[in-house]
Design an enzyme around this catalytic site. Structure first.
Site, PDB file in Angstrom:
ATOM      1  N   ASP A 140       0.857  -1.189   0.000  1.00 28.62           N
ATOM      2  CA  ASP A 140       0.000   0.000   0.000  1.00 28.62           C
ATOM      3  C   ASP A 140       0.895   1.242   0.000  1.00 28.62           C
ATOM      4  O   ASP A 140       1.847   1.339   0.789  1.00 28.62           O
ATOM      5  CB  ASP A 140      -0.910   0.018   1.234  1.00 28.62           C
ATOM      6  CG  ASP A 140      -1.887   1.180   1.200  1.00 28.62           C
ATOM      7  OD1 ASP A 140      -2.943   1.047   0.561  1.00 28.62           O
ATOM      8  OD2 ASP A 140      -1.589   2.227   1.821  1.00 28.62           O
ATOM      9  N   ASP A 157      -1.751   9.902 -10.276  1.00 27.03           N
ATOM     10  CA  ASP A 157      -1.627   8.866 -11.304  1.00 27.03           C
ATOM     11  C   ASP A 157      -0.165   8.675 -11.712  1.00 27.03           C
ATOM     12  O   ASP A 157       0.284   7.545 -11.925  1.00 27.03           O
ATOM     13  CB  ASP A 157      -2.456   9.236 -12.534  1.00 27.03           C
ATOM     14  CG  ASP A 157      -3.947   9.083 -12.304  1.00 27.03           C
ATOM     15  OD1 ASP A 157      -4.335   8.482 -11.277  1.00 27.03           O
ATOM     16  OD2 ASP A 157      -4.731   9.564 -13.146  1.00 27.03           O
ATOM     17  N   GLU A 183      -4.463   2.342  -4.615  1.00 26.12           N
ATOM     18  CA  GLU A 183      -3.025   2.484  -4.421  1.00 26.12           C
ATOM     19  C   GLU A 183      -2.379   1.204  -3.900  1.00 26.12           C
ATOM     20  O   GLU A 183      -1.271   1.214  -3.370  1.00 26.12           O
ATOM     21  CB  GLU A 183      -2.726   3.638  -3.462  1.00 26.12           C
ATOM     22  CG  GLU A 183      -3.200   3.437  -2.029  1.00 26.12           C
ATOM     23  CD  GLU A 183      -4.621   3.937  -1.793  1.00 26.12           C
ATOM     24  OE1 GLU A 183      -4.944   4.270  -0.632  1.00 26.12           O
ATOM     25  OE2 GLU A 183      -5.408   3.989  -2.757  1.00 26.12           O
TER      26      GLU A 183
END
Length: 263
Positions: A140, A157, A183
């Site tokens: 993560d 992004d 993510e």
């Protein structure tokens, strides 16, 4: 195996009529290719009708069996050529649809569907009697929401793409990295013991912590939290994933930028 064009056409129409696919990168190309194919079929239909009319006319004028046979043969050759082009287009379309259904369009890494298939295969073929190991790592990106809030979603992004490439270059042939969602990323490490998995993922974590992304005259830095789970004889794919997810949650609760092995 013979292609069922009727079922394939229904599947394509379903995809084109599904709103959630409208923004997909392959949607426009798929729609254009579909329109080209429909136009080809319409042309083939017109060609057939013209050929039939022409044939009727010639049958009235020519009595020779050999001449009528030659004209039938030419008509079939024309239709065959059109059909061959149509089938080639459909085969190419099938390959493109298969690719886009398994690849994340942003990071160009395997998507959740792809990596679930690979993990399911790895778990099902894990031999309890062998010495081979299997480990997975759930990753993560820390404080990713803050990156979006501070720099904007476009930079967010860019971070996903850049870190995806960075981590994939490190993992390379050791395993398979895919985008799990948002993510989060997932790594499958076949024939990897817990110790080897920890060593590799610590290297990934260190490299991400050192990485700096320059975007629009701004420098973005971040880190990752990692949860590792190693296969046990009684594991299913779900239990293996659940243990990695629990380990990731614990890593984040301990302050992030660290690695925890699921117990």
């Amino acid at each position: 195996m013979k292609t069922n064009f009727s079922e394939l056409e229904k599947e394509i129409q379903t995809i084109l009529n599904t709103p959630q696919y409208n923004d997909h990168p392959a949607s426009r190309a798929l729609r254009q290719l579909w329109e080209v194919n429909q136009d080809q079929w319409n042309r083939m239909d017109r060609l057939t009708r013209l050929s039939d009319s022409y044939q009727d006319m010639m049958m009235q004028r020519e009595k020779s069996l050999s001449e009528r046979f030659d004209k039938h043969l030419r008509q079939l050759e024309k239709i065959t050529r059109i059909s061959d082009r149509y089938q080639r287009n459909l085969r190419q379309l099938n390959l493109e649809l298969e690719r886009t259904s398994l690849i994340d369009p942003l990071t160009e890494l395997p998507n959740r569907r792809f990596i679930m298939k690979r993990l399911s295969y790895a778990v099902e073929h894990q031999d309890d009697a062998s010495s081979e190991d299997l480990a997975i790592a759930m990753i993560d990106i820390d404080y990713f929401k803050k990156v979006n809030d501070q720099f904007g979603h476009q930079v967010g992004d860019d971070v996903l793409v850049a870190l995806g490439k960075l981590m994939n270059n490190i993992i390379n042939d050791h395993g398979l990295l895919g985008r799990w969602g948002g993510e989060e990323f997932l790594v499958i490490l076949p024939q990897y013991s817990q110790e080897k998995a920890i060593t590799l993922m610590e290297q990934v974590r260190d490299e991400v912590a050192l990485y700096r992304l320059s975007s629009d005259h701004k420098t973005v830095s971040t880190s990752i939290s990692v949860g590792i789970s190693c296969f046990r004889a009684e594991d299913s794919m779900d239990t293996l994933l659940s243990r990695a997810d629990d380990a990731l949650y614990l890593a984040k609760s301990k302050g992030r930028n660290c690695l925890i092995v699921g117990s």
